[in-house]
Every structure is written in structure tokens, then in C-alpha cells.
Design an enzyme around this catalytic site. Sequence first.
Site, PDB file in Angstrom:
ATOM      1  N   ASP A 304       0.860  -1.173   0.000  1.00  0.00           N
ATOM      2  CA  ASP A 304       0.000   0.000   0.000  1.00  0.00           C
ATOM      3  C   ASP A 304       0.908   1.240   0.000  1.00  0.00           C
ATOM      4  O   ASP A 304       2.146   1.131   0.030  1.00  0.00           O
ATOM      5  CB  ASP A 304      -0.977  -0.033   1.183  1.00  0.00           C
ATOM      6  N   TRP A 305       0.308   2.394   0.000  1.00  0.00           N
ATOM      7  CA  TRP A 305       0.947   3.706  -0.174  1.00  0.00           C
ATOM      8  C   TRP A 305       2.126   3.909   0.791  1.00  0.00           C
ATOM      9  O   TRP A 305       1.929   3.941   1.996  1.00  0.00           O
ATOM     10  CB  TRP A 305      -0.133   4.761   0.060  1.00  0.00           C
TER      11      TRP A 305
END
Length: 760
Positions: A304-305
Site C-alpha cells: 500500500d501507499w
Amino acid sequence: MKLNKPFACLLCLGLIVNHVIAQTASQLNASIESKVDKLLKQMTLEEKVGQMAQVSIESLGGSNGQVFTFSDKMKDAVINYKLGSILNSPGPLQAPQDWNRLITEMQEAAKQTRLKIPVLYGLDDIHGVNYASGTTLFPQEIGQAATWNRQLVHDGGVITAYEARAVGVPWTFSPTLDLGTNPQWPRIWEDYGEDPYLSAELGVQFVKGVQDPLGSKEKLVVSLKHFMDYSDPKSGQDRTDSWVPEHYLREYHLPPYAAAVKAGARTVMINSGLINGIPTHINKHILTDILKGELHFTGFIVTDWQDIENVYRRDKLTKDVKGAIMLAINAGIDMSMIPYNYKGFCSDLIALVKEGKVSRGRIDDAVKRILRVKYELDLFNTPVTLLKDYPKFASAEFQRAAYNTAAESITLLKNTNNTLPLSKNAKLLVTGPNANSMRSLNGGWTYTWQGNMTNEIAQQYNTILEAVTNKFGKDNVTYVQGVAYKESGQYYEDTVTGIDAAAQAAANADYVLLCIGENSYTETPGNLVDLSLSENQLALANAMIKTGKPVIFVLNEGRPRIINKIEPAAAAVLNVYLPGNYGADALADILAGDVNPSGKLPITYPRYTNVLVSYIHKPSEGDSNPQGGAFKPQWPFGFGLSYTSFAYSNLAINKNSFGPDETATITVTVKNTGARDGKEVIQLFISDLMASFTPDVKRLRGFEKVDLKAGESKTVSFKVPMKDLAFVGTDNKKHLEEGDFKIQIADQSATFNVTKTVTF
Ligand code: BGC
């Protein structure tokens, strides 16, 4: 709009070439595997590491007003660093034609590289293609789940994939398969609710709708997210630590992912938080042993980010980012989602390989997985798809599908003395902060990350006020806002704009339509300190109740806000969740009786802020506790009323005793006993009456939605393999124990027994 993410956090603190349904190693497509091997052999270490990096678009250019243009930074990333993937919306909402131009330019740059490997672009298509203008937006996942309708969810996937290919983007970061078990968590509305079976069934439908047959120009690759247990942090706050034993992870959180991987999902995104103190991005047991090993997942894992960096900066596990990269890649991460500094990732990973800290074998495995998915998508032959080849983009047919999903999601929770439906000449006062807002109807991930531009962008669609005015007539509808969401500051802050004025206007109305709930948000900006409905909205509700007019509550919210103080005085309550651009039209049709509501809660609606127990709980938390269990929800999981009535009869099971390998056939008849046609969701619950591990009070093991004309009956049948009734024990194995089980469908019940204990 990830461009705003750090800023926001500061503020708040046609042609089917390959039919690929690859699931397990033995089912991989031999021709693709040989292409992957051939290509991999030609690649340098730098080229391999480039494939493993994904960067966010806003680092690669800029926008002049509305339209985004790539700069030389894009060419540097694609040509010099050979990046495998780009993601995200650049900020301002792009038209499909602009997306087509950007993707074309990006793939042209990829053609200038030695091996001409196409770049895989990914976007969060969370409720339709929400980052391009003019697309069809569906209800958010929680609303889709409230339909309990597999076909609608499947068809939503088909339409989303079609419109995404019209835009040119072949990879979506959806569906979310996190369980909505903790109502404090700000992303509960992005899930299919709190039940593993419901989530698994709907998740599989979405995956099939989006992906099958992969290789077609109308299909995308999905990314299941966020593997796993992102949704139940101890704090209730986004991206924090979950305390959970492995047997609970396996019992509740794993099954939806396992089912979707089995259905062919090709990429998986990882939980941004921690499990038992370990950031999931470096948890080899979860990523490699369970996902790639036990589930035989042959696609690739994306972070994820910024989550590799988070292992260093946020979680304090390493002395630098390089150390975090080593841990994450060795744990099984294949691609890193890097907002900005991809150059650092590439040089660090190359150095780690040269230093012998990450093996060449691990790099080859990661790159193989990424190339495999690119071939399965047929990206080498079709790197670009264009709007002109997608004539059904935003068609009336697609819009109708989004409307139908909204109409089947809206859940009637209370209807004292048949207050609803209303007569078409009823006089209505429409009030509340959600009454005239496209933003609150759509929620986050709508045109921008936080959904904060929706009122400006979605003007051609109807707010609740507009839809109700269209339906009941201008002369019958008065609007006084009463309370408004603040334009800046925390998303949940609201302000009084005229409660007295609303109370005065109620004097001339037959009914008050009180539209309350939440404004749009997602992720960390959506963290909450109090699950109760806001003070201002409670004051507005109380003022409306005091007028003595029947008050109809419309709940427009991403998570169940506590309303126990005002609910007893409501004449009727409708939960619309976040129904999207056609949600208000569907609501108006339900208010007027043109549509009979059929949604059912996919989550428990809690009554008290301190009792957030889900329907899946142990007897000690429930009614059978002699000292009184705490489980007293406002409305239970699965609940929802109709304008007609249904009667159940003839619950039958094909035998009384079953061996562990046998399957029960359970039948029940349901009759529409009212005067209106209607849809009913038949929910099959089964309880293990005694076991060596305290059983859950009951568990959903089947559901079917049926359409019944007034007076009509149908008999529905469920097949339940005994092994599906096993529990995961503290040894992390499944156990089916001999003994009695109870079936419950509405007011019908029956028992049967299992004859032999097995462990598997
Ligand atoms: C979110 C993901 C999303 C990703 C890419 C993250 O912050 O947690 O759900 O897919 O950003 O936009």
C-alpha cells in the site's frame, strides 16, 4: 487525490487473446510461462528492479488548470528507470480522453526501452471508475453488500471493467475484502460488511465480473485489499495495530481472500497497519507462507501507499529505508507503491542484491509474477485501449444498473404504523446536512481521494432534495437545511444554520424528512473520536421530533453513527449508506412506494458506543449469558423491512445425521403474504450447539434473494457441506466435531448431527 494526501494528513494530522484464469501453479498457462521465462532471462538487474517499482503520477508532471501533462520526469522514470507501474489520479479530474492521451504517451515511452515491457497503470476504481469524468458511479461496497444480490455485484464489476478500459487503465485496486467488524474504523463503508461468508460470496462475484475472461479488452486485473485484518485495529483508528490470534485471523479474516484468490484474483495489496506488533508489509508468514504458499497465489503482491518507508519512519524497525526494503522484499513483497522517491528504492534494492542481502532468486520470483500478470492481461499486444472503442461507456443501460443497485441497497429499518410509503401529494419538509449534497451521497473515492469536490462535479445528478422535489412536486416540498457540514477543517465538523427555521417550516408539512449522517472521508482523515451522531444533528433531530410531525430519518453515512437517543421517536428510518449518483432517485422512489425496499444490513447497527459487538460473537456476549450479555444492537446484522410481509414454512433437511464429507440439502418455503410485490433475502444461519472450543452463537452459511409477486411462494434450497461448519482451533487447524447443530431461517428451525470428528 493522493496529491493532497500528505497535505490532508497535515491538516488533520473485444478481442479475447488469452483466456486466463490462473490460480495455482499447476493451472498456469504454459505459453505465458515460457514467454515470461524467455523475457526474464534477457533482463538486467536494473530492469528487474524497475519492474518492481510503482510511482504515483503526480511526481511525473503537472497540471495547467484542469488538464494534467507528463513532463520529462515521466520519460526518466519509464525509459531510464524502466518502472513497471504508475498509479493514481493526478489531482484534477481527468476526462476519459485525457486518460487515453496519458496512457498512450506512457506506453510510447515504454516502447523506447530495450525490452519494450508495457507499463501497468493502476487506479482505485472503488465504486465505478471514480477518477475519470462522466463514468457510472455505483453505491459504495457497503451498499452493494446491503443488496445481498450476487448478480448486481457481478454486473457492477463488468461495467466498472468496461469503463476502466474505455479510460485506458487496466488495473483496479479493488475489491476491499476487509471485514467490517469495527464500526469505529473509517473505512468500514469500503467493505462488504462484517460477515466472512457474505464478503467472500460478493467478493468472488466482483472478481469474476471484473476479470473474467482475463485477456479480453473489456477486462481488468483486480487487487484484493488490504491483506489482511486491516479493518479491526484495537484502537479503531486507521493504520494501527490489531491484536489477534492466528486462529481468529484464519477463522474470520482469511476466508474472503482465500475465496477470491481461488476465483482467480491476480494481485493483492497489503494491510497498511500492524498485526500483533508486526507491520504486515514485513510479515513473511502472512505474505509468503499463507498467501503464496497455502493459498497458492501466483499473481503479485503490491504494497500500500509508502508502506515500505513506513516500516522505517513510522514503525521504527530499521535505521533507514534500505533496511525496510530488505525486510519487505524478503517477506514476499513483489511491487512497491512509492509515492515519490522511486529512485531511492531502485538504487537501494540493487545494492541489497549486490550485497547478498536480497537473493537474485527472490527478485526473479517477484518479476516473474509481475510479467505473468502483464501477459495475462495481454498488455504486450494491447498496451492502450481508447474510449472510441467503448460505445456503451456511461450508457443508459449502465446508469440503470447503478440505480438498481442503489434501489436494492436502501434498507428500511423502522416503519411505525406503515408511515411509508407516502402518498404522492404529501407535504414534506426536507432538512439536515445530507439533504442537498452529492458529496455525502457518494462518500470518499469520488472524483478526488476524499470526495470533497463532488458537489461541484456531480451537478447533473440529483441530491435527496432534488429527487424528492421531482417526485412529490415543487409545491409539496420545503427545504430548510438546519445544520451544514463545514467546508474546511475536519470532515465531521458541522454547524447550525437554522434549527428554529426548520422547526417553523415543519408546521406546514405533513412529514419531516430528516437527512443526517456523515460527510465524505476515507482513510486517516476519517478517524473519529465519538461514534455518536454529532451534537448539532442530534439537536436538529430533537427539534423536529418536538414539532409533533412524523419524522422520517434518512441515514446517509459510511459507518453506523449512534442514534439511540433519537431513534425511539422516529416514525420511520431508512439507511441509504453511500448510494452514489443515483441513490437519491432510488430513495425518492422508495418514499413514494414505486420501489419496495429490499436491502438488509450487512453490519450490526450498534446501540451504544461502548458495545460494538458484531453478530459473530460468543454466548458470553449474547442473550444466553445468565448474567446478561452486552449484545443489544439497535438493529441486528441481516435486518431490513419491506412494504410487504413474508411468511416462512416447511424448513426441511434431507437427513438427520451426516458424515464429515457429506453435504446437507436444506429447503424452506417463503411466501409473499402482503399486497405488494417484493424481494426477500433468505438467510440461513447455523449454530454449533457444543464444541471443544466455544462456538459462535450463530453463523451465516447461505443466502438467496428472491423476487415474489404478491401472494406468490417459492421453495429455496441450500447445499451446505459439513466441512464448512468446522471451526479453526488454537492449533490453527480446522475441526469439525461430532454433535448437534441447529439451523435457523427466519422463524423456522431444525437440528441435525455430525457423526464423526475430523481435523483438516
Ligand atoms: C489506500 C489504498 C489505495 C492506495 C492507492 C492507499 O492509501 O490505503 O486503499 O488503494 O492508497 O491509492
